[in-house]
Motif scaffolding. Structure first.
Motif, PDB file in Angstrom:
ATOM      1  N   PRO A 262       0.882  -1.333   0.120  1.00 29.54           N
ATOM      2  CA  PRO A 262       0.184  -0.143   0.088  1.00 29.54           C
ATOM      3  C   PRO A 262       0.881   1.200   0.204  1.00 29.54           C
ATOM      4  O   PRO A 262       1.975   1.328   0.689  1.00 29.54           O
ATOM      5  N   GLY A 263       0.587   2.245  -0.872  1.00 26.30           N
ATOM      6  CA  GLY A 263       0.988   3.465  -0.726  1.00 26.30           C
ATOM      7  C   GLY A 263       2.146   3.824  -1.902  1.00 26.30           C
ATOM      8  O   GLY A 263       2.584   4.876  -1.963  1.00 26.30           O
ATOM      9  N   VAL A 264       2.304   2.825  -2.732  1.00 27.36           N
ATOM     10  CA  VAL A 264       3.016   3.059  -3.801  1.00 27.36           C
ATOM     11  C   VAL A 264       2.351   3.528  -4.943  1.00 27.36           C
ATOM     12  O   VAL A 264       1.211   3.051  -5.335  1.00 27.36           O
ATOM     13  N   ALA A 265       2.876   4.882  -5.346  1.00 25.93           N
ATOM     14  CA  ALA A 265       2.129   5.773  -6.412  1.00 25.93           C
ATOM     15  C   ALA A 265       2.661   5.227  -8.025  1.00 25.93           C
ATOM     16  O   ALA A 265       1.561   5.193  -8.710  1.00 25.93           O
ATOM     17  N   ILE A 266       3.910   5.050  -7.929  1.00 27.26           N
ATOM     18  CA  ILE A 266       4.180   4.745  -9.420  1.00 27.26           C
ATOM     19  C   ILE A 266       5.109   3.473  -9.265  1.00 27.26           C
ATOM     20  O   ILE A 266       6.094   3.305  -8.503  1.00 27.26           O
ATOM     21  N   ARG A 267       4.972   2.418 -10.091  1.00 28.11           N
ATOM     22  CA  ARG A 267       5.507   0.972 -10.297  1.00 28.11           C
ATOM     23  C   ARG A 267       6.044   0.869 -11.588  1.00 28.11           C
ATOM     24  O   ARG A 267       5.384   1.023 -12.601  1.00 28.11           O
ATOM     25  N   GLU A 268       7.352   0.947 -11.784  1.00 33.21           N
ATOM     26  CA  GLU A 268       7.890   0.851 -13.128  1.00 33.21           C
ATOM     27  C   GLU A 268       8.845  -0.252 -13.157  1.00 33.21           C
ATOM     28  O   GLU A 268       9.474  -0.737 -12.306  1.00 33.21           O
ATOM     29  N   GLY A 269       8.896  -1.114 -14.377  1.00 32.37           N
ATOM     30  CA  GLY A 269       9.832  -2.138 -14.719  1.00 32.37           C
ATOM     31  C   GLY A 269      10.272  -2.081 -15.913  1.00 32.37           C
ATOM     32  O   GLY A 269       9.447  -1.711 -17.001  1.00 32.37           O
ATOM     33  N   ASN A 270      11.626  -2.102 -16.424  1.00 35.79           N
ATOM     34  CA  ASN A 270      12.261  -1.944 -17.851  1.00 35.79           C
ATOM     35  C   ASN A 270      13.029  -3.018 -18.183  1.00 35.79           C
ATOM     36  O   ASN A 270      13.733  -3.649 -17.298  1.00 35.79           O
ATOM     37  N   MET A 271      13.234  -3.467 -19.561  1.00 30.67           N
ATOM     38  CA  MET A 271      14.198  -3.961 -19.993  1.00 30.67           C
ATOM     39  C   MET A 271      14.867  -3.536 -21.352  1.00 30.67           C
ATOM     40  O   MET A 271      13.724  -2.929 -22.083  1.00 30.67           O
ATOM     41  N   VAL A 272      15.968  -3.675 -21.470  1.00 27.19           N
ATOM     42  CA  VAL A 272      16.577  -3.098 -22.629  1.00 27.19           C
ATOM     43  C   VAL A 272      17.420  -4.316 -23.366  1.00 27.19           C
ATOM     44  O   VAL A 272      17.884  -5.201 -22.683  1.00 27.19           O
ATOM     45  N   ALA A 273      17.498  -4.141 -24.649  1.00 27.98           N
ATOM     46  CA  ALA A 273      18.375  -5.277 -25.232  1.00 27.98           C
ATOM     47  C   ALA A 273      19.005  -4.525 -26.552  1.00 27.98           C
ATOM     48  O   ALA A 273      18.533  -3.424 -27.093  1.00 27.98           O
ATOM     49  N   GLY A 274      20.432  -4.745 -26.680  1.00 27.95           N
ATOM     50  CA  GLY A 274      21.002  -3.997 -27.825  1.00 27.95           C
ATOM     51  C   GLY A 274      21.861  -5.014 -28.643  1.00 27.95           C
ATOM     52  O   GLY A 274      22.438  -5.867 -28.078  1.00 27.95           O
ATOM     53  N   ARG A 275      22.140  -4.713 -29.879  1.00 25.95           N
ATOM     54  CA  ARG A 275      23.028  -5.538 -30.699  1.00 25.95           C
ATOM     55  C   ARG A 275      23.738  -4.302 -31.691  1.00 25.95           C
ATOM     56  O   ARG A 275      23.146  -3.681 -32.276  1.00 25.95           O
ATOM     57  N   GLU A 276      24.939  -4.292 -31.575  1.00 24.06           N
ATOM     58  CA  GLU A 276      25.773  -3.554 -32.558  1.00 24.06           C
ATOM     59  C   GLU A 276      26.596  -4.169 -33.474  1.00 24.06           C
ATOM     60  O   GLU A 276      27.434  -4.833 -32.720  1.00 24.06           O
ATOM     61  N   ARG A 277      26.395  -4.303 -34.625  1.00 27.82           N
ATOM     62  CA  ARG A 277      27.421  -4.827 -35.628  1.00 27.82           C
ATOM     63  C   ARG A 277      28.302  -3.625 -36.308  1.00 27.82           C
ATOM     64  O   ARG A 277      27.545  -2.732 -36.842  1.00 27.82           O
ATOM     65  N   LYS A 278      29.571  -3.830 -36.029  1.00 33.01           N
ATOM     66  CA  LYS A 278      30.420  -2.677 -36.730  1.00 33.01           C
ATOM     67  C   LYS A 278      31.832  -3.279 -37.126  1.00 33.01           C
ATOM     68  O   LYS A 278      32.156  -4.205 -36.923  1.00 33.01           O
ATOM     69  N   THR A 279      31.857  -2.571 -38.393  1.00 30.99           N
ATOM     70  CA  THR A 279      33.208  -3.022 -39.315  1.00 30.99           C
ATOM     71  C   THR A 279      34.019  -1.733 -39.151  1.00 30.99           C
ATOM     72  O   THR A 279      33.665  -0.512 -39.519  1.00 30.99           O
ATOM     73  N   PHE A 280      35.204  -1.787 -38.570  1.00 32.04           N
ATOM     74  CA  PHE A 280      36.162  -0.735 -38.446  1.00 32.04           C
ATOM     75  C   PHE A 280      37.407  -1.311 -39.553  1.00 32.04           C
ATOM     76  O   PHE A 280      37.848  -2.169 -39.491  1.00 32.04           O
ATOM     77  N   ALA A 281      37.806  -0.187 -40.506  1.00 35.33           N
ATOM     78  CA  ALA A 281      38.921  -0.358 -41.436  1.00 35.33           C
ATOM     79  C   ALA A 281      39.637   1.135 -41.780  1.00 35.33           C
ATOM     80  O   ALA A 281      38.981   1.961 -41.531  1.00 35.33           O
ATOM     81  N   SER A 282      40.900   0.709 -41.730  1.00 29.48           N
ATOM     82  CA  SER A 282      41.723   1.984 -41.734  1.00 29.48           C
ATOM     83  C   SER A 282      42.629   2.004 -43.007  1.00 29.48           C
ATOM     84  O   SER A 282      42.653   0.826 -43.627  1.00 29.48           O
TER      85      SER A 282
END
Lengths: 482, 455
Positions: A138-158
């Motif tokens: 009792p007494g909780v005004a805001i309940r939040e839950g979150n999830m994130v996912a990320g995938r980065e594919r990168k190619t570096f060339a010089s």
């Protein structure tokens, strides 16, 4: 993609570049937020593009585009060359890069469960269970839950011959309860603020958080804080939990050891640093217990990768050794100025950004003070603070002030009265100099921090901080009028 | 790379046409941004970015899905709509958030704040500006750092309820910090300007302002922290206003009881009025929001009384006031945002604000502001780049930087003077702010940076 990279490098070379690199990046993210029992936000985002960085007569130019075709490779390379030529105006010193050898390699984040392969139903079930547990308080005004996912594919060339392909996978999650009354708003997060915990790795890290298991106590503490007395003011011995030690490392060690800040190249936005190079191997930064490493190889760290965005291999290097300043975070441009080679900290946020010196995983080595409860038992008169809610530090990273979600008065080795709005303030070397106990490795956690801002245009950085609870003597707590 | 108005319309049409959802919104954001950065009196970073993205929000039976991409060909458009639709199908219904705005017939200028000279400015022009600032610093033996940027931005929204808007704007910003070293007590000055029109930014004058301030800061010394009367320059006022907006002017923060805005109550002094107006050309105008709603002027603080907060479609529906045109891109978890803020000027000529202050502190700007207690709007941060002791109406000596910890509504309840002129400033993170300089009766400085960092 290979054609595009080769075309851009070729155009840069033909246009007069003495050095050039190309990064092609494809980033995919998913976000999920449940709020008060409802799915508040679910999104899937992709962004792809390439950036061309060139050196012409010792001056940098960079341009970038989301259009991935050969014509655009020519156009963007030409634009980068034109910008580099404009950069020569008033140039006093030519950029010199270190002698990092070009590498051909691949790197992939190891994980068990692909966070993008976990169904929305599975993820929602975890968040909804946690929400339901918070809703029982009792007494909780805001309940939040979150999830994130990320995938980065990168190619570096010089132009020098580097060709590095990487796939970085991230996962994270957390919950937060907010209680409000007429004059107060109090929050409690699990396992940390800033969205919880984030790692490079798979969804197994999110399952391991066991959000539902911790939801009720999280909500109960938010409500209890509403009626807790205000944190007292004065000089006290201070125990910080590992999440707050992590942010203390971030702000007062991570940022000031960035060598670009030290050289003044961030002066107009993020600021400079008190750790000027004359202090290297001279300055007593903290007590003998304080050992801090930059470790881009730490398994699961949010600042873990195979190679930085200049093609330098991930490394572990000491920054603070038994309290002494011994190292900096460096790039290929800055490291030679202190007679070193880059330790691999140049990272860019998006394909459209240039690499800047960013933290990797900046970790405080564990001590021998046992568990958190052992540390509290060893403290006669003090205060314990847990999970950050407010932070600020001056431009040289000396004068800081932090506020935490919850504090507990420690009396005669026992955690006693809960207090609200706890804050503390100090000056970096004095503060770390007052560190007289760090908990042991069982209490050590590698926290992910996904919201580090730096540079113009502002770039977000994903970094990590390994920390255990620690004690600091005679710290100024309870700042301001309440 | 820059798409024409018709091309953008066609893109939005294709996204809407591909969707089979009950309601669909397509948001296009394109940015062509360039920035020249300088430090220690030379250009060290110089970058350009061309990007455009399409974000699609679909709503079906109260279920919401959002997806975005910057692949804008036909397969990219189909993919983004399909991804948003798939998310919505698997989502749980959320009727309180499943709201798209409808057209309300109000008009706006699609080119308000667009200036061709800014759009066409190149690297040479930015480099010349940087050079003028650097030269001003060198005259005072100061090291100049800063950035000179231009941005061309297009925001276009179409939804299946009939919203169809498109706005393009330009912005140029030049800022500098000038120092003669990094130790405590080193000289440090600052100046900043922002405008849709790059030709109105006077790099030489801006450099001279920062150099004069920096020169005057040489030899800064300590002053005991405590409560002081203060003069806050426009830079400092804009910094505080940006955070007040972030923590308190949002309809969501108000709805959830997190805001200091107690509507109908006196929360600041009677001589303080603050409003948001995205259509005022004297600001950095943005007349539509990211849901395609034409922005309304919202009087937030009227003679010290909290009158209103800003809304997006969802908070506007729940509050019964409707959207005020302050929505951010979906899924928006932080709520609507006031980003075009104005604070009413006073009657005191700026130069005379200091008159009559027996002992006080002059603050040029604040650094690293953050909320300590959002509901009481207690903020903390550091002074920076020009802090001076005021004695008997005059600046007498430069001071080491203070940390403040202060409730801003409390501080703004004792405004003893506001300059008769205002200055337009770009926000550090978002928006534009046209504000006066202020004389406040009390401001709580809770710490000072040590003279030499210890150790």
């Amino acid at each position: 993609m290979k054609d595009l990279i080769e075309r851009a490098l070729d155009a840069a070379q033909r246009g007069g570049a003495t050095y050039a690199d190309v990064r092609v990046v494809e980033r995919e993210t998913e976000g999920l937020t449940v709020k008060n029992g409802q799915l508040e936000g679910a999104s899937s985002n992709t962004s792809a593009g390439f950036g061309v960085r060139v050196l012409v007569d010792g001056a940098w130019g960079f341009s970038s585009s989301a259009v991935l075709d050969l014509g655009e490779a020519d156009r963007i390379a030409a634009e980068a060359l034109e910008i580099a030529r404009a950069s020569r105006i008033g140039r006093k010193e030519a950029v010199q890069l270190d002698a990092t050898e070009p590498v051909k390699d691949t790197y992939r984040t190891p994980y068990q469960e692909d966070p993008f392969a976990v169904s929305l139903d599975d993820k929602l079930r975890i968040l909804m269970e946690a929400d339901a547990a918070m809703a029982r308080v009792p007494g909780v005004a805001i309940r939040e839950g979150n999830m994130v996912a990320g995938r980065e594919r990168k190619t570096f060339a010089s132009l020098a011959g580097a060709w590095i392909e990487q796939e970085i996978v991230e996962a994270g999650g957390g919950i937060e309860a907010t209680a409000v009354n007429e004059s107060e708003m109090q929050q409690r997060s699990y396992p940390n603020s800033f969205g919880g915990q984030s790692v490079t790795g798979g969804f197994e890290a999110v399952r391991a958080l066991d959000l539902a298991e911790h939801a009720q106590e999280t909500a109960e503490l938010a409500v209890a804080l509403l009626d807790a007395p205000q944190c007292p003011s004065g000089e006290m011995d201070l125990i910080l939990d590992s999440t707050q030690v992590a942010l203390q490392i971030h702000e007062s060690c991570g940022h000031p050891t960035e060598l670009d800040r030290v050289f003044g190249t961030e002066a107009s936005f993020a600021g400079t640093s008190f750790l000027t190079t004359d202090k290297l191997n001279q300055l007593r930064y903290g007590s003998d217990l304080v050992n801090i490493d930059a470790d881009a190889t730490a398994p699961g760290g949010l600042g873990t990768f195979g190679y930085d965005d200049e093609g330098v291999p991930a490394q572990k290097v000491p920054l603070i050794d038994r309290g002494l300043l011994v190292g900096y975070l460096t790039s290929r441009e800055t490291a030679p100025r202190i007679g070193r080679s880059s330790m691999g900290s140049a990272r860019a946020w998006m394909w459209s950004n240039i690499p800047l010196i960013r933290m990797t995983n900046i970790n405080l080595r564990p001590g021998d003070a046992g568990s958190l409860e052992d540390l509290i038992a060893d403290t006669r008169d003090g205060i314990f603070m847990s999970i950050n809610k407010s932070w600020s530090i001056d431009d040289r990273r000396l004068n800081f002030q932090f506020g935490d979600q919850a504090g507990w008065i420690v009396k005669n080795g026992k955690r006693t009265q809960l207090v609200k709005n706890p804050t503390y303030t100090g000056i970096t070397p004095q503060f770390w100099g007052s560190c007289d106990a760090i908990c042991s490795s069982d209490e050590w956690t590698l926290w992910g921090l996904p919201n580090c801002g730096k540079g113009e245009p502002v770039q977000t950085g994903h970094v990590g901080h390994g920390a255990a609870p620690a004690r600091f003597r005679k710290v100024n707590v309870g700042v301001g009028r309440w | 790379m820059v798409a024409t108005r018709n091309e953008v319309d066609a893109l939005l049409d294709r996204a809407l046409a591909h969707s089979t959802a009950e309601k669909t919104e397509a948001l296009y954001i394109a940015q062509d941004a360039a920035l020249t950065r300088f430090a220690t009196n030379q250009i060290h970073q110089n970058v350009r970015e061309h990007d455009a993205s399409l974000q699609v929000r679909v709503i079906d039976d109260g279920r919401i899905g959002v997806a975005s991409t910057n692949r804008l060909d036909e397969p990219g458009i189909r993919d983004v709509v399909d991804r948003a639709t798939a998310i919505a199908k698997r989502s749980a219904p959320n009727p309180r958030a499943a709201v798209l705005p409808e057209p309300d017939g109000r008009d706006y200028d699609p080119d308000l704040g667009f200036v061709s000279a800014t759009a066409e400015a190149g690297a040479e022009l930015r480099a010349e500006g940087a050079r003028a600032v650097i030269a001003a610093g060198e005259k005072e033996r100061l090291q100049a750092s800063g950035s000179f940027s231009t941005t061309v931005m297009t925001v276009a929204v179409a939804n299946s309820l009939g919203i169809r808007v498109q706005h393009r704007s330009t912005r140029s910003t030049l800022l500098t910090v000038m120092m003669d070293g990094f130790a405590s007590g080193a000289a440090s000055g600052y100046a900043n300007a922002g405008s849709p029109d790059i030709t109105t930014i006077d790099a030489e004058a801006l450099g001279a302002e920062a150099a004069a301030k920096g020169d005057r800061m040489r030899g800064a010394g300590e002053l005991e922290p405590g409560e002081y009367e203060v003069i806050l320059e426009e830079y400092a006022v804009a910094g505080l206003l940006e955070y007040l907006s972030y923590i308190g002017f949002s309809g969501l923060a108000h709805e959830e009881g997190r805001s200091f805005m107690d509507l109908g109550k006196q929360v600041m002094g009677e001589n303080v009025s603050i409003w948001d107006d995205g259509a005022d050309p004297s600001g950095l105008p943005a007349p539509i929001d990211f849901e395609g709603v034409v922005k309304k002027r919202v009087d937030l603080i009227d003679r010290g009384i909290a009158r209103a907060v800003v809304h997006d479609a969802a908070t506007g529906q729940r509050s019964g006031t409707g959207s005020t045109g302050h929505g951010l891109p979906a899924p928006n978890l932080i709520g609507p945002m006031a980003m075009d803020l104005f604070m009413a000027p006073g009657r005191t000529p700026r130069d005379e604000l200091i008159d009559g202050i027996r002992r006080g502190v002059w603050v040029t700007r604040f650094h690293y502001i953050n909320p300590v207690h959002p509901k009481k709007a207690i903020l903390t941060g550091m002074t920076k780049d020009g802090t001076f002791l005021i004695e008997n109406g005059k600046l007498t000596r430069p001071l080491l930087n203070f940390r403040f910890t202060q409730s801003i509504p409390e501080a703004f309840s004792d405004v003893r003077g506001a300059s008769s002129t205002t200055k337009l400033l770009p926000g550090e993170f978002f928006g534009g702010y046209r504000v006066p300089a202020l004389h406040l009766g009390s401001f709580n400085f809770t710490g000072v940076t040590a003279a030499e960092g210890g150790g």
